[in-house]
Design a protein around this motif. Structure first.
Motif, PDB file in Angstrom:
ATOM      1  N   LYS A 144       0.815  -1.220   0.000  1.00 34.01           N
ATOM      2  CA  LYS A 144       0.000   0.000   0.000  1.00 34.01           C
ATOM      3  C   LYS A 144       0.846   1.266   0.000  1.00 34.01           C
ATOM      4  O   LYS A 144       0.443   2.295  -0.521  1.00 34.01           O
ATOM      5  CB  LYS A 144      -0.962  -0.004   1.183  1.00 34.01           C
ATOM      6  CG  LYS A 144      -0.298   0.129   2.534  1.00 34.01           C
ATOM      7  CD  LYS A 144      -1.360   0.378   3.602  1.00 34.01           C
ATOM      8  CE  LYS A 144      -0.724   0.559   4.958  1.00 34.01           C
ATOM      9  NZ  LYS A 144      -1.722   0.857   5.980  1.00 34.01           N
ATOM     10  N   GLU A 145       2.043   1.140   0.555  1.00 32.73           N
ATOM     11  CA  GLU A 145       2.917   2.303   0.616  1.00 32.73           C
ATOM     12  C   GLU A 145       3.420   2.677  -0.781  1.00 32.73           C
ATOM     13  O   GLU A 145       3.419   3.834  -1.180  1.00 32.73           O
ATOM     14  CB  GLU A 145       4.092   1.982   1.539  1.00 32.73           C
ATOM     15  CG  GLU A 145       4.991   3.141   1.831  1.00 32.73           C
ATOM     16  CD  GLU A 145       6.186   2.732   2.675  1.00 32.73           C
ATOM     17  OE1 GLU A 145       6.482   3.425   3.642  1.00 32.73           O
ATOM     18  OE2 GLU A 145       6.823   1.695   2.376  1.00 32.73           O
ATOM     19  N   ARG A 146       3.842   1.667  -1.521  1.00 33.54           N
ATOM     20  CA  ARG A 146       4.332   1.931  -2.889  1.00 33.54           C
ATOM     21  C   ARG A 146       3.220   2.426  -3.787  1.00 33.54           C
ATOM     22  O   ARG A 146       3.431   3.294  -4.637  1.00 33.54           O
ATOM     23  CB  ARG A 146       4.951   0.659  -3.468  1.00 33.54           C
ATOM     24  CG  ARG A 146       6.323   0.385  -2.902  1.00 33.54           C
ATOM     25  CD  ARG A 146       6.873  -0.903  -3.428  1.00 33.54           C
ATOM     26  NE  ARG A 146       7.516  -0.709  -4.714  1.00 33.54           N
ATOM     27  CZ  ARG A 146       8.743  -1.163  -4.988  1.00 33.54           C
ATOM     28  NH1 ARG A 146       9.427  -1.793  -4.079  1.00 33.54           N
ATOM     29  NH2 ARG A 146       9.265  -0.988  -6.165  1.00 33.54           N
ATOM     30  N   ARG A 198       0.593   4.062  -2.856  1.00 35.64           N
ATOM     31  CA  ARG A 198       0.283   5.436  -2.462  1.00 35.64           C
ATOM     32  C   ARG A 198       1.297   6.399  -3.094  1.00 35.64           C
ATOM     33  O   ARG A 198       0.945   7.431  -3.655  1.00 35.64           O
ATOM     34  CB  ARG A 198       0.319   5.533  -0.938  1.00 35.64           C
ATOM     35  CG  ARG A 198       0.245   6.921  -0.395  1.00 35.64           C
ATOM     36  CD  ARG A 198      -1.043   7.587  -0.803  1.00 35.64           C
ATOM     37  NE  ARG A 198      -2.144   7.107  -0.006  1.00 35.64           N
ATOM     38  CZ  ARG A 198      -3.006   7.906   0.626  1.00 35.64           C
ATOM     39  NH1 ARG A 198      -2.885   9.206   0.520  1.00 35.64           N
ATOM     40  NH2 ARG A 198      -3.979   7.403   1.342  1.00 35.64           N
ATOM     41  N   ALA A 199       2.570   6.008  -3.021  1.00 33.83           N
ATOM     42  CA  ALA A 199       3.615   6.863  -3.589  1.00 33.83           C
ATOM     43  C   ALA A 199       3.457   6.980  -5.106  1.00 33.83           C
ATOM     44  O   ALA A 199       3.656   8.044  -5.683  1.00 33.83           O
ATOM     45  CB  ALA A 199       4.995   6.322  -3.219  1.00 33.83           C
ATOM     46  N   GLU A 242       1.040   9.483  -6.126  1.00 33.91           N
ATOM     47  CA  GLU A 242       1.433  10.864  -5.876  1.00 33.91           C
ATOM     48  C   GLU A 242       2.328  11.394  -6.997  1.00 33.91           C
ATOM     49  O   GLU A 242       2.783  12.528  -6.951  1.00 33.91           O
ATOM     50  CB  GLU A 242       2.120  10.990  -4.502  1.00 33.91           C
ATOM     51  CG  GLU A 242       1.122  10.834  -3.372  1.00 33.91           C
ATOM     52  CD  GLU A 242       1.694  11.118  -1.991  1.00 33.91           C
ATOM     53  OE1 GLU A 242       2.882  11.447  -1.895  1.00 33.91           O
ATOM     54  OE2 GLU A 242       0.935  10.996  -1.019  1.00 33.91           O
TER      55      GLU A 242
END
Lengths: 358, 162
Positions: free
Chosen positions: B129-131, B133-134, B137
């Motif tokens: 989920k972090e990747r 999300r990035a 962006e």
């Protein structure tokens, strides 16, 4: 035991990380809404009870998600890092009784998303800052003065994003966990500016979201596959011979060539079925010490729950489980020892404070 | 373009047949596979102006809904085993689910077993989920993902191609 005290739906997007300032008793949170919020306790005049309030909002400092925040050990500085590739340092002071924050430095160097910041004191009692990120590297910065920071070393060796870093035994060791499914332990060589990969801990089969020292040189790590591993060193790492820095770039080969026999850390306990979704956060409540053989820690998971674990030798117990602690992924749990409280933050931006009795 | 002439599958006539209970306010309408399918069928491939349904990337039987556990599993099948667009397609599916599913649902988006050479790598990336999300962006990636998702916002199925 946990009891909800207060709930703050202030962040307008995912809240990722929390940091507690032990010196000043204030809390910082950060979010994809590109703000940092500062919380402090204050007496409610009506109820005569202490209450948490959000006392400051730090904004317009990052252009993308702020992934992580950390306070320096002296409590004077807050560092924040972001997917915009920047690490900011804030100076904290009290002006007329009000918290005041001034952004005093912006550290550039990482190629893209910076995922973690961690402060420590160096052996010369200077503030050191470690940062890690998507570019697979870890940077060590020294605070020369408030506005000047020197990069002492760039640690390469991970083959995927570095998701988490922690200092261990003051600034002697650094541990890191990664998308490459390993935890690495780095040791500072005699020559201050060189960090060597001392060991690579393989045993997870997915991204490792968090790794923390848990006393007696043991390491705790948790991953995307809902697994937690407790690693124990075979040998007394304090007595390890000082590693020599070899000139040239053979650092990581050196480590990966290590045979199983020479491995220092070994899997001691594996906890597989406690959570149903990825475990994003670990927090140590009671570390192992020479006199304490019961490790107590917290986990925050994508299954919305917070769990309290106890490990004695290799026997694992879930002391308590709080299903639906949040309505969405629990991204971070933090223990506020002085307050006997826990605070947690969630994918939906909500921050909660909990009463916690061991 | 990697796969200039993909096989176009005839879109199935999958449609929700309204039941009497749908109109009964006392009965909770649970989310089912067809509903998820309808959410995703009109997402388009980043390379072709074709929908994931037409390319057989998304099929009804690749979707599983576990209402009690608040969990949705979506399997998708790349058109060719070396498709470099698969991560982007996975990201689009994920983003669409994130925006459309009630927040009580957790989901995983996985490549149908054995249909891509880098299955594990893509699964890992799409479910981090972090990747993700990035990635969203980054303005250019967000643009592509939004362009892929846009057709799925139209509720009814597109007119069938001849």
């Amino acid at each position: 035991m946990l009891r909800t005290l207060q709930t703050f739906p202030l962040h307008k997007d995912s809240a990722w990380d929390l940091a507690w300032n032990h010196q000043k008793n204030i809390l910082a949170s950060c979010s994809s809404d590109k703000t940092i919020r500062i919380f402090k306790e204050q007496m409610n005049q009506k109820t005569k009870k202490n209450e948490w309030i959000c006392s400051s909002i730090l904004e317009e400092s990052h252009e993308k998600t702020i992934r992580s925040v950390d306070w320096s050990l002296d409590g004077k500085y807050l560092a924040s890092c972001s997917f915009d590739g920047i690490v900011n340092v804030w100076k904290y002071s009290l002006k007329n009784g009000q918290n005041d924050f001034e952004c005093i430095a912006s550290l550039e160097g990482h190629a893209n998303e910076v995922k973690r910041v961690k402060w420590i004191f160096s052996t010369e009692s200077k503030n050191l800052l470690a940062t890690c990120g998507r570019d697979k590297t870890i940077w060590i910065w020294e605070q020369i003065n408030e506005t000047e920071y020197e990069c002492l070393a760039v640690l390469t060796g991970h083959s995927g994003d570095v998701k988490y870093i922690s200092w261990m035994n003051d600034s002697k060791f650094l541990i890191s966990s990664s998308y490459d499914e390993t935890v690495k332990v780095w040791q500072k060589s005699k020559d201050e500016n060189h960090w060597l990969s001392l060991d690579t801990l393989a045993g997870h089969n997915s991204t490792i979201w968090c790794c923390k020292p848990c006393g007696n040189n043991c390491i705790l790590s948790c991953d995307q596959d809902n697994k937690i591993i407790l690693w124990k060193p075979k040998t007394d790492i304090e007595t390890l011979p000082e590693q020599k820095f070899l000139s040239g770039y053979s650092l990581f080969e050196e480590d990966s060539e290590k045979t199983e026999k020479n491995k220092i850390w070994q899997k001691f306990v594996v906890i597989s079925n406690a959570h149903k979704r990825p475990i994003y956060s670990l927090e140590i409540i009671e570390p192992l010490t020479e006199s304490n053989s019961e490790l107590i820690f917290l986990t925050g998971s994508g299954d919305n729950s917070i769990c309290i674990f106890s490990v004695i030798d290799s026997e694992v117990k879930i002391r308590s489980r709080y299903e639906n602690a949040h309505p969405n992924d629990v991204n971070c749990v933090l223990y506020l020892k002085e307050k006997e409280m826990i605070t947690s933050c969630c994918e939906d931006g909500i921050i909660k404070f909990w009463n916690f009795k061991k | 373009m990697q796969n200039p002439n993909p096989i176009i599958f005839e879109t199935q006539k999958i449609q929700r047949i309204p039941k009497e209970s749908d109109f009964d306010d006392n009965i909770e309408d649970e989310i089912d596979e067809i509903e998820i399918f309808e959410m995703l069928r009109n997402i388009v491939d980043p390379e072709h102006p074709l929908s994931l349904e037409e390319l057989n990337v998304i099929t009804l039987d690749g979707i599983k809904v576990f209402n009690k556990d608040n969990y949705v599993l979506v399997n998708f099948t790349p058109t060719i085993p070396g498709c470099t667009m698969s991560t982007l397609i996975g990201l689009s599916i994920r983003t669409k689910l994130e925006r459309s599913l009630p927040s009580r649902f957790k989901f995983d988006v996985l490549i149908t077993k054995g249909t891509h050479n880098s299955e594990n790598d893509i699964n890992k990336q799409v479910n981090d989920k972090e990747r993700c999300r990035a990635a969203l962006e980054q303005p250019h990636l967000l643009q592509i993902v939004n362009d892929c998702i846009r057709p799925s916002l139209q509720n009814q199925t597109k007119k069938k191609r001849k």
